[in-house]
Motif scaffolding. Structure first.
Motif, short mmCIF file in Angstrom:
data_model
loop_
_atom_site.label_atom_id
_atom_site.label_comp_id
_atom_site.label_asym_id
_atom_site.label_seq_id
_atom_site.Cartn_x
_atom_site.Cartn_y
_atom_site.Cartn_z
N ASN A 281 -16.28 81.24 30.02
CA ASN A 281 -17.12 80.84 28.69
C ASN A 281 -17.97 79.66 29.11
OD1 ASN A 281 -15.79 82.98 27.30
ND2 ASN A 281 -14.22 81.63 26.75
N SER A 282 -17.98 79.13 30.16
CA SER A 282 -18.77 77.83 30.55
C SER A 282 -20.36 78.20 30.76
CB SER A 282 -18.19 77.25 31.36
OG SER A 282 -18.68 77.76 32.86
N ALA A 283 -21.27 77.26 30.82
CA ALA A 283 -22.70 77.58 31.22
C ALA A 283 -22.72 77.41 32.63
CB ALA A 283 -23.37 76.39 30.56
N GLY A 294 -23.50 79.12 42.95
CA GLY A 294 -22.71 78.98 41.91
C GLY A 294 -21.68 77.66 41.93
N ALA A 295 -21.15 77.31 41.05
CA ALA A 295 -20.61 75.98 41.04
C ALA A 295 -18.85 75.97 40.99
CB ALA A 295 -20.67 75.43 39.72
N TRP A 296 -18.21 76.81 40.14
CA TRP A 296 -16.78 76.86 40.20
C TRP A 296 -16.13 77.48 41.57
CZ3 TRP A 296 -15.42 73.74 36.64
CH2 TRP A 296 -15.76 73.69 35.25
N LYS A 297 -15.70 76.89 42.45
CA LYS A 297 -15.17 77.54 43.89
C LYS A 297 -13.69 77.58 43.74
CE LYS A 297 -16.74 77.07 48.38
NZ LYS A 297 -17.62 76.33 49.56
N GLY A 324 -26.05 68.08 35.14
CA GLY A 324 -25.13 69.05 35.12
C GLY A 324 -23.62 68.63 35.60
N LEU A 325 -23.82 67.91 36.41
CA LEU A 325 -22.22 67.33 36.88
C LEU A 325 -21.61 66.67 35.55
CD1 LEU A 325 -20.19 67.00 38.91
CD2 LEU A 325 -21.58 65.04 40.06
N LEU A 331 -16.98 68.80 30.04
CA LEU A 331 -16.20 70.16 29.64
C LEU A 331 -14.62 70.02 30.10
CD1 LEU A 331 -16.43 73.20 28.61
CD2 LEU A 331 -16.94 73.61 31.13
N LEU A 332 -14.37 69.52 31.21
CA LEU A 332 -13.05 69.69 31.74
C LEU A 332 -12.27 68.64 30.98
CD1 LEU A 332 -13.79 69.87 35.68
CD2 LEU A 332 -12.63 71.69 34.19
N MET A 333 -12.72 67.56 30.90
CA MET A 333 -12.35 66.40 30.14
C MET A 333 -11.75 66.71 28.59
SD MET A 333 -13.62 62.81 31.57
CE MET A 333 -15.25 63.28 31.34
#
Length: 595
Positions: A281-283, A294-297, A324-325, A331-333
């Motif tokens: 559900n993230s951007a 992509g980002a999430w690895k 973006g970082l 988002l994580l926090m």
């Protein structure tokens, strides 16, 4: 520019020519998994497209070296290149029992220097031959360009992560004992070849006495890493779990780990599902191994017996802006901050590697053999905590420690073994070259009030010599080593062999097939390289740290001199406090999906 992979013609073909003729010149996958910096770009159908993107990869500056000794390790080759020839290799890929190796460099100037030096050099009296080699091919583009089909792996992720899960646990232990003895028989064969005179058979009767079972049989792992990527069957681009198959076989499908309760605790599998919802559900898109975007690895999880959790998403930052970082971190926090028992870290890869602490405690603690240890995001800690209790108790019993003994913990890491065994010896000296590990070791010693231990930062060979000069010569000195999977560096073995004040050696191995060279070096006849009297084999005992898999730990005990006549009778020391873990009678038969 395409790099040629030809060598000058000569009267007789070298192994390099045979290798190049007998395989596609860009297919080096038989040696190793492709490097992490090789994207899987298939759109161009160019197996070398990743070398033309403008991003740095050492694969562009690659050579192949032939005429190496069959048993020369990658570490020995790297040391020869850097120390003897003053070269600067980035990577050394060395297949087992072959005479050739691939070596990469940082630039063309370094590669050309290497070619000039190597073709005039000798390695252990043998003249070397070197030539330019093409980069490793991208397996996806290579297979598509050839029209090859990927190598299918029809095993489920449960079968891959727990290949013995269908066997009764006692049968698993029996199988492992048989495998261990088979490898030990090979040790003797290899060692025999190193003796120019009559081989002392009774001193090297490599036999495994027993294997100690784990008290935790299912869901025992305290650390797991889960991959983020596409599930090929469901076309879910945001799957989180385990990769089905091998990258260099063209398999990239990420499968749900829900049924992997044989090794993974349920609390981790629940965390995986929660993380999948978050990133879906993230951007920010999940990492795609085909397009290298992509980002999430990945997701790395640690847990302890107290129920604390350490969560560390792994993110490729190459396509992330600074803004973006920051947004991703926020988002994580926001998602994890409501949990007081959770430590949140973020590992950034793609442009080097950086670990950032985002929220919660900076470390977790775990009790082991009655002591408390601090675990940080980068700490090494045995993945089976209950099994580690048994392992360290067995090490103590094997070494027959007493208050007159000096323990030398060589390459000690964060000092876990030395700290645990310090109660049973006069003093412990821990030697470690990694500064952060030494700092962790000192903190853990202080946390447990251990005062008879000294941790030294530095080279094992040099620091061992310094320590031994301070100890009276009639002192019983036992060295202990617990090296990585591929064993000890030759210099460390040479140092232990050459210092005859070290009368006994405890060697802990997690992969006995890869340490055959160490075993031969420890026990071979005296030589210029390995001075001092050889060690004799005393005993070997295994500990099953990894139920449902083919892995295990083996503790070897070696002693100098005539083992048959110098068996030491030392009063048995008290048992370490090992927690009793209740095991359900049917637990080892439980193959149900509890997700």
């Amino acid at each position: 520019m395409e790099i040629e992979n030809e060598i000058e013609p000569c009267a007789k073909k070298t192994k390099i020519e045979e290798i190049v003729e007998n395989k596609d010149s860009v297919d080096n996958s038989a040696i190793d998994e492709p490097s992490a910096d090789i994207p899987a770009q298939t759109a161009t159908l160019d197996p070398l497209a990743y070398t033309k993107t403008g991003e740095f990869t050492s694969e562009v500056f690659k050579i192949i070296i032939d005429n190496l000794p069959k048993y020369a390790s990658p570490t020995e080759v790297r040391k020869f290149l850097s120390k003897k020839l003053d070269l600067d290799p980035v990577k050394v890929k060395r297949p087992m029992k072959k005479t050739w190796a691939y070596v990469t460099f940082r630039n063309e100037e370094s590669r050309q220097k290497a070619l000039g030096v190597l073709n005039e050099a000798k390695f252990k009296s043998t003249k070397l031959v070197a030539s330019i080699a093409k980069p490793t091919a991208n397996p996806f583009a290579r297979n598509e360009a050839r029209g090859d089909k990927k190598i299918e792996d029809n095993r489920s992720v449960r079968e891959k992560t727990a290949p013995l899960h269908m066997m009764e646990y006692q049968d698993q232990l029996k199988l492992k004992l048989e495998e261990i003895q088979s490898v030990l028989d090979n040790y003797k064969v290899m060692l025999k070849k190193s003796w120019p005179t009559k081989f002392p058979e009774t001193d090297y009767d490599f036999k495994i006495s027993s294997i100690k079972p784990s008290t935790a049989i299912n869901g025992y792992r305290n650390k797991c890493e889960f991959t983020v990527g596409r599930n090929v069957e469901t076309q879910d681009p945001c799957a989180v779990g385990f990769v089905k198959g091998r990258f260099n076989h063209g398999n990239i499908s990420v499968e749900d780990p829900g049924e992997c309760t044989d090794t993974c605790p349920q609390v981790m599998l629940d965390e995986v599902r929660d993380f999948k919802k978050l990133i879906s559900n993230s951007a920010f898109p999940p990492y795609d191994a085909v397009t290298n975007t992509g980002a999430w690895k990945a997701l790395e999880l640690r847990t302890n017996k107290a129920g604390s959790m350490m969560v560390m998403p792994i993110v490729d930052m190459r396509q992330l802006t600074e803004e973006g970082l920051q947004s991703l971190s926020s988002l994580l926090m926001e998602h994890y901050s409501i949990r007081s028992d959770l430590s949140l870290f973020l590992k950034l890869v793609g442009k080097g590697e950086t670990i950032k602490h985002l929220s919660g405690p900076e470390f977790m603690t775990e009790k082991l053999c009655g002591l408390e240890f601090q675990i940080t995001s980068g700490s090494f800690f045995q993945v089976n905590t209950d099994g580690a209790d048994i392992l360290y108790q067995t090490i103590k019993d094997t070494a027959k420690l007493d208050q007159d003994t000096i323990l030398l913990d060589v390459c000690c890491g964060t000092g876990t073994i030395g700290i645990i065994l310090s109660r049973f010896v006069r003093h412990v000296y821990g030697i470690e070259i990694v500064k952060s590990a030494v700092e962790d070791a000192r903190r853990n010693a202080a946390r447990n009030g251990v005062e008879n231990i000294t941790f030294v930062e530095g080279n094992a060979k040099t620091e061992t010599m310094k320590i031994l000069r301070k100890i009276p010569k009639d002192t019983r000195i036992v060295a202990i080593v617990d090296p990585p999977r591929n064993g000890l560096h030759g210099d460390v073995v040479s140092s232990i062999r050459g210092n005859e004040m070290i009368t006994e050696l405890i060697y802990v191995s997690c992969d006995i097939k890869q340490v055959v060279n160490n075993m031969v070096s420890i026990c071979c006849p005296t030589s210029m390289k390995y001075g001092g009297d050889p060690f004799r084999f005393v005993s070997a005992v295994a500990v099953d740290m990894f139920p449902h898999t083919r892995k295990f730990e083996v503790i070897f005990h070696f002693r100098r001199g005539d083992v048959q006549n110098t068996e030491m009778m030392i009063e048995k020391t008290p048992e370490l406090p090992v927690p009793v873990v209740a095991v359900n009678e049917n637990e080892n038969n439980d193959t149900s999906n509890t997700s």
